[in-house]
Write an enzyme that holds these catalytic residues in place. Sequence first.
Site, mmCIF file in Angstrom:
data_model
loop_
_atom_site.group_PDB
_atom_site.id
_atom_site.type_symbol
_atom_site.label_atom_id
_atom_site.label_comp_id
_atom_site.label_asym_id
_atom_site.label_seq_id
_atom_site.Cartn_x
_atom_site.Cartn_y
_atom_site.Cartn_z
ATOM 1 N N ALA A 123 0.826 -1.209 0.000
ATOM 2 C CA ALA A 123 0.000 0.000 0.000
ATOM 3 C C ALA A 123 0.855 1.252 0.000
ATOM 4 O O ALA A 123 0.565 2.230 -0.702
ATOM 5 C CB ALA A 123 -0.922 0.011 1.221
ATOM 6 N N ASP A 124 1.916 1.247 0.784
ATOM 7 C CA ASP A 124 2.764 2.432 0.880
ATOM 8 C C ASP A 124 3.518 2.689 -0.415
ATOM 9 O O ASP A 124 3.593 3.823 -0.900
ATOM 10 C CB ASP A 124 3.758 2.263 2.031
#
Length: 722
Positions: free
Chosen positions: A512-513
């Site tokens: 996600a990051d």
Amino acid sequence: MTPVHGTSPLAGVRVLELAGGPAAVAGRLLALLGADVVVPCDRNGADCRPASDWAAAGKRAIRTADVERLLAAADVVLGRDVPGHPGLVRCVVTPFGEHGPRAAWRSSELVAQALGGMLAASGQPAGPPLAAPALQAEQQAGVFAAIGTLAALLARRHDGRGQRVEVSVQAAVAATLAHVHARFLHDGTVTRRSGRMHWSRCFRVGPTRDGWAAYTTLGDWTTLVEWMRADGAAQDLVDPVFADAAVRRTRAEHVFDVLEAWGRAYAGAALEEEAQLRRLAVARVRRPAEVTADRQLAARGFFIDGRPGPPFRLGPLPARAGVVPDAGRDPDAVLRDWLAPRPAPAVAAGRQLERPLAGMRVADFTWLIAGPTATSVLADLGADVIKIEHPATVDAGDRRGGFTGALNRGKRSVVLDLSSAAGLRAAERLVDSADVVIDNFSARVMEQWRLDPTTLRRRRPELVCVRMTGFGLTGPDRERVSFGPTIEARAGYTALMADHDGAPVGFGFSYADVASGHLAALAVLAAWWRRLSTGEGATIDFSQLEALVSLLAPALARDAPEPGAPDGVYPCASEDRWIAISAAEEEDWHRLVAAIGRPAWTGEPRFASRADRVRHRDALDAHVAAWTRSQDAEAVMLRLQNAGVAAGVVANAVDLCERDPQLAAWGFFATVATPEGGTVRIGGPPYRLSDTPARVSGPGPLVGEHSAAVLETLSAGSAASA
């Protein structure tokens, strides 16, 4: 490209999309940013991606016969390197790059995830690696195709020349795994799959009373323990020794066992709500069907005609954002628009830039992974990124070339104490010298420092401000706290990455990051294009949840096709060695059968057709696994690739960094000198620009290494303007 004030960032940019896959992903992103993206789409549908294709909306249809006429008016061609006018930007995406020993190899989504390293990072330690859902290899390649295309357009402003952009899907996947190669290159650590435990040992997926949640030991530990104590479930976690985050990581299995035993008493929704009231980032694991009904996404109007909308908010949404191309809808409209006279593109009448963002200064207030990933892309493209760090900053590995070094490659570091008046004054001076200000704090932090976009752009309207938050700047959940793995749980990824028994496992790394960082870099490029075209600044409202859900679009499609068979990951002879094989279509199947010697089971009637093989997938996979289990993974890969079958070993850190001749030929790992006289190897851009290439320009900085030089320059500038 005619500049239009107050419109979508890429209004006036004309894009001719000539391929599907990653090129279509790039086209969708550019269309959502306001570019006029057209696709060949004859009325009989033979040359058009189907109307249900999640990537097609927002584009216009043209007749195949009109492609040649439109080339002369195009700014960009996606998917094919066709000859055109001198200002044309041509972007091509290939599985492995166009040169190198594996350039002609066959690939698939699964094989790309395998050879790019993504598969090896997720799954149970003794079980098969887990693939990421929703075509994430294709998605990442498409994001980088959009980044490279915009970078080439920005470079064109200086000399009027187009150039060629090339993207490697394998390298794009490898670029999502900075922690894997950075840890190995730093100290030889080979990241292993750790099941429901995140590689950082700060997150684990565990049960609740009615489902699953992403638990974390990050945040206010005292608050968490007091909550558990009040429930009579803290056990030995009340011991002060666990207040040390390093101890919690070392003893993570025990800590999460206690957390999960406590969490089982709560329904998932109640656990998440109670946690958020305490500013703790526990998140319930949501299924994709729940994601489409998410209250935060609904409040922000994220979905457009049932499809995910743009991954960030930057200017008005194009009117056609939800419209699917249709060759029967006024087929001459594009011809009229594109062939009408228009002003020549603005050119700065200067020399060609060495890199597309030369001259841009970025004030980087980001931390952890998502924000630094975004600014590392900008640094590779030539921006002067000044990283504002806290005096007590926490690093992950070596500052020069470890994980922290890789995330901050090519940047300058300034230490400021923003809790002090002097530190805030210095930050304000730095912001006044910048073109872009970016942070990834929770929504309220920059307002407290009066460094929020409203305050900053009141003084400098031309500033580009990026607010990277978990859930966006508006909506009922804007104040909620999050981390990458908890966003993945809420966005639907964790539920889609399940063990053989259906229990969610999720990513073993912070996809996600990293994925959010890549999209945030694209947002900056689009805003910079508009600023150079119109003088407008921008406030980019970047919701990590929306970014992640936008990349989940293929899985959310109501009529997503079922994958063929065989298309799976199979065990090989050595310990933890696996092979991904994709032979889903009829011709591929016959090649596979011939390559493995036509064993008797391949002639069984239940495997006679593609539909039969899909229907009997489990039995087919069992036969394939029985064959691969006695084989060397590399030997199987070479044998099948030589037969024309897409296959790839599930690459670990050693494979990526030392054994893969294609990544080496691509030049993915850059060797850069350090001020101390040594060198470090750092993973670089997965895209190439023929004339103004992005590159790793230096190692990561030491904490505060450039404080004196930067602050003295700012003081001199302030004195000169006084």
